[in-house]
Design a protein around this motif. Structure first.
Motif, short mmCIF file in Angstrom:
data_model
loop_
_atom_site.label_atom_id
_atom_site.label_comp_id
_atom_site.label_asym_id
_atom_site.label_seq_id
_atom_site.Cartn_x
_atom_site.Cartn_y
_atom_site.Cartn_z
N GLN A 158 2.98 1.59 -3.26
CA GLN A 158 2.18 2.00 -4.42
C GLN A 158 2.00 3.52 -4.44
O GLN A 158 2.12 4.16 -5.49
CB GLN A 158 0.80 1.31 -4.36
N ALA A 197 -4.57 5.51 -1.94
CA ALA A 197 -4.24 4.66 -0.78
C ALA A 197 -4.65 5.34 0.53
O ALA A 197 -4.71 4.68 1.58
CB ALA A 197 -2.75 4.34 -0.76
N ARG A 242 0.83 -1.22 0.00
CA ARG A 242 0.00 0.00 0.00
C ARG A 242 0.86 1.27 0.00
O ARG A 242 0.66 2.18 -0.80
CB ARG A 242 -0.91 -0.02 1.23
#
Length: 449
Positions: free
Chosen positions: A116, A226, A113
């Motif tokens: 990214q 995110a 997460r």
């Protein structure tokens, strides 16, 4: 069971801990790596006083470890010695290895997460714009020392350049940028309170971007799907700063020294000097602490569960076993940027920044030469990074102006030699009583103030 040193006969392997720090190591890192490689795929070393780690020195073994995140995790809260109170609280290993809530120390879904968000944000950086930012930062720094006819490039150029570029990329104001630079530099120099200076500046930057978003990395991280908290944004910025500035400074310094060295073949491009640096003088030399989730057999050596295992990128890249087939490997097969799920997400921009920095220097100062032979340059005696202590150069003194200043001078010349505007001297004045930091002076220079 405790071993008392007087029970162990001298010359016994248990007697010999290999120090990966201090003047002896700094004087001959290669010799140390060759010796450690002779002991097997990994060896026990002291990374700091009273801090022992297992160091993987072979290329294949390092690559295998980096590519098996299910066996080797990054969460340093598992570290046995630290949990048992056996690591000195003031150890220089703690700021480098201690847990922080960022992608570097995260595993699995939590890591994916955060990573990214970082990779997506970095992907929006325009390469041409970044090249211009590097060129402008380089021109500014060269303008400061170009009239002197000599410089010490680690302090005057290689060190500050990535800091200027990152302050720009993050969308810092003058004042915040100044503090980001002071804090980041201080952390690597071990200055007390530097962590707080950097944390405070970044918290202020995040608050500013909440109210006025901009076309910068900070805003992109904050707006990423995110959904990072402000604290998470702050820690990713710290990771980008620490991973992006000191290793890049080391790369710029070493690449410049190679490019200017007596042995460099005239006509070879700067890219070759940067690639050679990444292979032979890995800027992040020994790092990436991993913790085995169970006892692991590595080529006959048992790596104990939750005891730290570090990767020697420097030793792995120069593994003699590799040289036999290094010609067949891609030029980018070195481990200077790591490998596996934690590989550096900014490989290409980092390479480009280093190339552009060396090119700009040699273009602006075509007669530049080193004042010391390459083989006589000293390396920083620390385990984490392979960086030159100093890089003294000389050249014919000249004056370098920013584009804004050149325009301002042309306009004032048209105005029948109007008096020169204050602050348009070619070399920025020293900051008055510490009011203006490096980033403020840089921005003022780019605007011809």
């Amino acid at each position: 069971m405790q071993h008392h040193h007087h029970d162990i006969p001298p010359g016994c392997p248990a007697h010999a801990t290999h120090r990966l720090y201090g003047p002896e190591f700094g004087a001959d890192p290669e010799g140390h790596y060759a010796h450690l490689r002779s002991l097997g795929p990994s060896a026990t070393v002291d990374i700091a006083p009273d801090v022992q780690v297992e160091l993987v020195t072979g290329y294949d073994d390092a690559l295998s470890l980096l590519q098996h995140p299910e066996l080797f995790v990054r969460d340093s809260r598992r570290w046995n010695a630290l949990r048992e109170g056996r690591v000195p609280q003031d150890s220089p290993a703690l700021p480098m290895m201690g847990y922080r809530p960022n992608a570097l120390f995260a595993d699995g879904a939590a890591h994916a997460r955060l990573r990214q968000a970082v990779t997506d944000s970095l992907a929006t950086v325009n390469e041409l714009q970044l090249a211009r930012q590097v060129q402008q930062s380089a021109d500014y720094l060269i303008s400061v020392f170009s009239t002197r006819g000599q410089a010490e490039l680690m302090a005057d150029y290689a060190g500050p350049l990535p800091l200027l570029v990152f302050s720009d990329l993050f969308g810092c104001t003058r004042e915040i940028g100044d503090r980001v630079i002071v804090g980041t530099t201080g952390i690597f120099e071990g200055t007390p309170g530097a962590d707080e200076v950097l944390g405070g500046a970044l918290a202020e930057l995040i608050a500013l971007k909440r109210s006025t978003p901009g076309p910068d990395l900070t805003t992109r991280l904050m707006l990423h799907p995110a959904g990072l908290t402000d604290e998470e944004v702050l820690h990713q910025l710290v990771t980008l700063l620490s991973g992006g500035t000191t290793p890049t400074a080391a790369t710029i310094g070493t690449s410049t020294a190679l490019y200017l060295s007596e042995d460099w073949q005239v006509g070879l491009p700067v890219e070759d000097a940067v690639a050679k640096t990444l292979w032979n003088y890995a800027p992040i030399a020994n790092y990436a602490a991993h913790y085995p989730v169970q006892d692991v057999d590595l080529g006959g050596r048992i790596l104990r569960e939750n005891d730290p295992v570090l990767v020697s990128f420097a030793a792995a890249n120069t593994d003699p076993k590799l040289s036999e087939h290094r010609e067949q490997l891609s030029a980018k097969a070195h481990l200077a940027f790591g490998a596996g799920p934690h590989a550096c997400p900014a490989k290409d921009p980092a390479f480009m920044i280093a190339v552009k920095a060396v090119e700009t220097l040699s273009n602006r100062l075509p007669d530049i030469e080193m004042r010391v032979a390459f083989k006589e340059l000293a390396w920083v005696p620390a385990p984490w990074s392979r960086s030159l202590v100093t890089l003294p150069v000389r050249f014919g003194p000249r004056t370098l102006r920013s584009a804004a200043q050149t325009t301002a001078r042309a306009q004032s010349a048209e105005g029948a030699a109007a008096p020169r505007p204050a602050g348009s001297s070619p070399r920025p004045a020293a900051p008055a009583a510490g009011k203006q930091g490096l980033f403020s002076r840089f921005l003022a220079w780019t605007r011809g103030e």
